[in-house]
Design a protein around this motif. Structure first.
Motif, mmCIF file in Angstrom:
data_model
loop_
_atom_site.group_PDB
_atom_site.id
_atom_site.type_symbol
_atom_site.label_atom_id
_atom_site.label_comp_id
_atom_site.label_asym_id
_atom_site.label_seq_id
_atom_site.Cartn_x
_atom_site.Cartn_y
_atom_site.Cartn_z
ATOM 1 N N SER A 118 0.874 -1.197 0.065
ATOM 2 C CA SER A 118 -0.219 -0.111 0.062
ATOM 3 C C SER A 118 0.721 1.189 0.154
ATOM 4 O O SER A 118 0.566 2.337 -0.693
ATOM 5 C CB SER A 118 -0.764 0.143 1.283
ATOM 6 N N GLU B 283 -7.268 1.523 -0.680
ATOM 7 C CA GLU B 283 -7.706 0.522 0.223
ATOM 8 C C GLU B 283 -9.055 0.715 0.867
ATOM 9 O O GLU B 283 -9.325 1.812 1.367
ATOM 10 C CB GLU B 283 -6.487 0.155 0.947
ATOM 11 N N ASP C 96 -5.704 -0.951 -4.936
ATOM 12 C CA ASP C 96 -5.419 -1.628 -3.776
ATOM 13 C C ASP C 96 -6.486 -2.545 -3.192
ATOM 14 O O ASP C 96 -7.387 -2.054 -2.853
ATOM 15 C CB ASP C 96 -5.080 -0.246 -2.644
#
Lengths: 243, 317
Positions: B41, B81, B157
């Motif tokens: 990430s 994410e 992500d």
């Protein structure tokens, strides 16, 4: 510019997408009414002006403005949308000013909705509408000052309650910085120049000056530069705290 | 189209990414693998201009992210994410906002939003607030947001994290449909995903690249690559059979894969770089074993993954 506008629209829409805006406006109008008529003796004074109305604004803003500003950045952080926002092609300055202007516009809407009291005083008597207009401008500028402080504080945390409390405390300090508790703290040791500088930061002093009907360039510069400084700090804080 | 040059990110004393360099060209789908906290990430956040690299830089479509982040952000579509979105907004309002910020001309906005909404199957929920949507729909809103401006570079992500198998399949199909025209990076820790969509995989561990290659190349690093799975019926002494196979010249080791009641199942692991299937089948025929099953394994990605990232893990994301 169009990006600032897009951020502005989204943010302002965000206030009205939830009950927040309506609750805020209703409470704002209710409390201004109570203060003006109950505590301010609007009728008993027998004077056709809005002095009792505007005199309470600084104290009202002390608690209500942080309630508008607390979500500005803390919410983005909490929701993780800050990562989205900061990876969109938006310059930092556009994001910060867009959000700030949205909050300010919202405060402006709430303030504008107090217009019935202006009508009332015009029906009852013959007030100096120039003074009233100046007071409205002063009130809006003061709200902007509080909002800039609040926006900056909001960027420091993901917790809205912390943002609220810290903003209230900071704003309280700025509000009364020309008055005994604060001056007493400094006068024991600080030189006169510092005392003058601290006193010069008092929102109350500057607001009083404007609401007397005199829009002095110095007061405009004061609020303008205060807003600019805190928004700049706001951008720096976001840049530093992204990680 | 994407190039990272010795990307480093330190958070205080902790080094999250320790010098990552790679290139991704148009048409490639790069899978980022690695344990949690490996730096996947963080690397993506640096490429997309969210985090400033401590050292090194990333070049996206010719723009350097450390000096011209805004140009990079214009070229990139990014799904962070967890697919964050503003919960109070509707997908329609949210995508309109993204379109405005992305500078999609007003007259094309509606058509483009409708097109993308159809692409990720959002049509039914466009006017429902995002907070009321299921996880799958939220993810789709995030995807729609990322591809709205038809970016040359797409960075995602964990795009399928937390989705059900059908939704995963849909998202993968969507990625594949766009793959030829874009350079795509996606992170995942679902290994089957690498096979399903990626043309290339990079394994990151403790902030460094520990493997880089096509899924097949990675798999060939497995000790199970070209291993032979054999099941023999009517065996009275599995132990003896096992020893016999183990003595064959090309065989490194024989693992018991669950022998029971007269049936023997083994995995025959060849010595590095050799194949043993012929040897094993010839021997079985010679011995007259009743072979139920004989199969060559392609290597196990999860095993490769575990081997090269063993002892990793931990650390901040």
């Amino acid at each position: 510019m169009s990006r600032t506008l897009a951020i502005f629209k989204r943010e302002l829409g965000g206030y009205f997408a939830t009950p927040v805006a309506y609750v805020f406006i209703v409470i704002f109008l209710f409390v201004t009414g109570v203060f003006t008529f109950q505590l301010g003796n609007f009728f008993d004074r027998g004077q056709a002006d809005l002095r009792p109305f505007f005199d309470f604004h600084p104290w009202l803003y002390l608690f209500l403005i942080p309630a508008i500003s607390m979500r500005l950045w803390a919410e983005e952080r909490k929701q993780g949308t800050i990562e989205l926002l900061m990876t969109l092609p938006v310059p930092m300055a556009a994001a910060v000013t867009g959000k700030f202007l949205a909050a300010w516009a919202f405060a402006g809407v709430a303030l504008a909705l107090t217009f019935p009291i202006w009508i009332t005083v015009n029906v009852l008597g013959d007030p100096d509408n120039g003074v009233i207009l100046a007071s409205y401008v002063g009130s809006l500028l003061m709200a902007g000052g509080f909002l800039a402080v609040g926006s900056c504080v909001s960027a420091l945390t993901k917790n809205q309650v912390i943002a609220f409390v810290v903003t209230v405390v900071l704003c309280f300090g700025l509000l009364i910085s020309g008055y005994p508790p604060v001056m007493g703290f400094f006068s024991a040791w600080a030189p006169q120049a510092v005392l003058d500088a601290v006193a010069g930061f008092s929102f109350l002093t500057h607001f009083d000056a404007i609401s007397r009907g005199v829009i002095d360039l110095r007061d405009l510069v004061f609020f303008g530069s205060l807003i600019a400084v805190f928004l700049f700090a706001n951008a720096v804080v976001i840049e530093q705290k992204k990680a | 189209m994407i190039e990272t040059r010795n990307l480093v990110k330190r958070f205080g004393p902790f080094t999250a990414v320790a010098g990552v360099s790679f290139k991704v060209e148009r048409g490639e789908v790069l899978g980022f693998l690695g344990p949690n906290g490996a730096g996947k990430s963080t690397t993506m956040k640096m490429i997309t201009g969210f985090l400033t690299p401590t050292e090194g830089t990333a070049i996206v479509c010719g723009h350097d992210v450390t000096s011209d982040a805004l140009a990079v952000k214009e070229k990139v579509g990014y799904l962070p994410e967890g697919a964050p979105a503003y919960p109070d907004m509707t997908p329609a309002g949210f995508l309109r906002f993204i379109a405005e910020v992305r500078g999609i001309p007003a007259e094309k906005r509606k058509a483009r939003i409708d097109e993308v909404a159809a692409m990720v199957h959002l049509e039914g929920v466009m006017h429902q607030s995002i907070e009321t949507l299921s996880k799958g729909y939220k993810r789709r809103v995030g995807l729609a947001q990322a591809v709205l401006h038809d970016p040359d570079v797409l960075i995602m992500d964990e795009p399928t994290d937390g989705l059900d198998p059908n939704q995963k399949h849909e998202v993968r199909a969507l990625i594949q449909s766009m793959a030829a025209r874009k350079a795509i990076i996606l992170s995942t820790h679902i290994l089957e995903e690498v096979d399903a969509v990626c043309t290339r995989a990079i394994v990151i561990n403790r902030g460094s690249i520990v493997a880089d290659g096509t899924p097949d190349q990675l798999r060939s690093r497995s000790r199970y690559y070209n291993a032979v799975a054999i099941t023999i019926a009517a065996v009275s002494q599995p132990g003896a059979v096992r020893d016999e196979i183990a003595r064959l010249p090309g065989v490194d080791e024989v693992e018991d894969a669950g022998s029971a009641s007269g049936r023997a199942s083994f995995t025959v692991i060849p010595k590095r770089g050799r194949t043993v299937v012929e040897e094993v089948s010839r021997h079985a025929r010679a011995k007259g074993w009743a072979v139920d099953e004989l199969r060559v394994e392609g290597g196990r990605l999860d095993e490769v993954f575990r081997t090269i990232t063993a002892g990793g893990g931990g650390g901040a994301r």
